[in-house]
Motif scaffolding. Structure first.
Motif, PDB file in Angstrom:
ATOM      1  N   THR A 287       4.185   3.178   4.667  1.00 34.07           N
ATOM      2  CA  THR A 287       2.790   3.528   4.372  1.00 34.07           C
ATOM      3  C   THR A 287       1.781   2.907   5.324  1.00 34.07           C
ATOM      4  O   THR A 287       0.645   3.360   5.394  1.00 34.07           O
ATOM      5  CB  THR A 287       2.416   3.085   2.941  1.00 34.07           C
ATOM      6  OG1 THR A 287       2.441   1.654   2.881  1.00 34.07           O
ATOM      7  CG2 THR A 287       3.368   3.675   1.918  1.00 34.07           C
ATOM      8  N   GLY A 288       2.180   1.863   6.034  1.00 35.15           N
ATOM      9  CA  GLY A 288       1.244   1.178   6.916  1.00 35.15           C
ATOM     10  C   GLY A 288       0.286   0.258   6.178  1.00 35.15           C
ATOM     11  O   GLY A 288      -0.586  -0.362   6.779  1.00 35.15           O
ATOM     12  N   GLU A 289       0.450   0.157   4.841  1.00 38.23           N
ATOM     13  CA  GLU A 289      -0.433  -0.691   4.041  1.00 38.23           C
ATOM     14  C   GLU A 289      -0.015  -2.151   4.160  1.00 38.23           C
ATOM     15  O   GLU A 289       1.160  -2.468   4.298  1.00 38.23           O
ATOM     16  CB  GLU A 289      -0.387  -0.267   2.570  1.00 38.23           C
ATOM     17  CG  GLU A 289      -0.961   1.101   2.303  1.00 38.23           C
ATOM     18  CD  GLU A 289      -0.869   1.478   0.829  1.00 38.23           C
ATOM     19  OE1 GLU A 289      -0.753   0.577  -0.017  1.00 38.23           O
ATOM     20  OE2 GLU A 289      -0.912   2.689   0.544  1.00 38.23           O
ATOM     21  N   ALA A 290      -1.016  -3.003   4.078  1.00 38.80           N
ATOM     22  CA  ALA A 290      -0.751  -4.444   4.121  1.00 38.80           C
ATOM     23  C   ALA A 290      -0.006  -4.871   2.856  1.00 38.80           C
ATOM     24  O   ALA A 290      -0.303  -4.394   1.765  1.00 38.80           O
ATOM     25  CB  ALA A 290      -2.057  -5.225   4.238  1.00 38.80           C
ATOM     26  N   ILE A 291       0.981  -5.738   3.024  1.00 33.95           N
ATOM     27  CA  ILE A 291       1.741  -6.284   1.898  1.00 33.95           C
ATOM     28  C   ILE A 291       1.244  -7.709   1.675  1.00 33.95           C
ATOM     29  O   ILE A 291       1.221  -8.510   2.612  1.00 33.95           O
ATOM     30  CB  ILE A 291       3.248  -6.308   2.208  1.00 33.95           C
ATOM     31  CG1 ILE A 291       3.765  -4.894   2.479  1.00 33.95           C
ATOM     32  CG2 ILE A 291       4.026  -6.965   1.074  1.00 33.95           C
ATOM     33  CD1 ILE A 291       5.188  -4.855   3.010  1.00 33.95           C
TER      34      ILE A 291
END
Length: 150
Positions: free
Chosen positions: A12-16
């Protein structure tokens, strides 16, 4: 202060979100149900329970033994060599401690990997294959762990 570590979900390219553990050093995984059963059991004295907790804290990574004599341990915990030896023998009888080496007539011990383990989940699964589960009076061992049930 060091750089902030940013992890990104590859799909997703979202920050974890990431945060390091707030422990002061190395840490271990502990089976809370077994430790609770030991600490609540009337089969063990307060000194025996204390040494179980001490062994959890000092057992090395993986399946390595603690390379210390009863006299060394006694000095560290404020007990006599004889008291440490007697307690260790009882904990071995219950498979809470396991023997992982020997020099002369002295055994080297570590806490059972069923109780506490410092390593990966895969390493812990392999470690428990090398010993039987602890015999803890009052512990309901009828409920297998998820990975044991599969």
């Amino acid at each position: 202060m060091g750089a902030v570590r940013r992890l990104v979900d590859a799909d997703t390219g979202e920050a974890i979100p990431y945060a390091p553990y707030a422990f002061s050093g190395k840490h271990t995984q502990v089976d809370k149900a077994r430790v609770e059963a030991i600490t609540e059991s009337r089969a063990f004295t307060p000194s025996q329970k204390f040494l179980v907790l001490w062994w959890i804290g000092v057992s090395p990574e993986g399946m390595e033994p603690l390379r210390a004599t009863g006299a060394d341990i006694g000095r560290r915990v404020g007990m006599s060599t004889d008291a440490v030896g007697k307690i260790n023998r009882k904990l071995v009888k219950h498979r809470i401690l396991i023997v992982r080496g020997r020099i002369g007539n002295y055994n080297f011990y570590r806490i059972s990997p069923y109780i506490s383990f410092h390593g990966t989940g895969v390493e812990q699964r392999e470690a428990v294959k090398s010993c039987n589960p602890p015999d803890i009076p009052g512990f309901d061992g009828q409920t297998p762990a998820r990975w044991e049930a599969q």
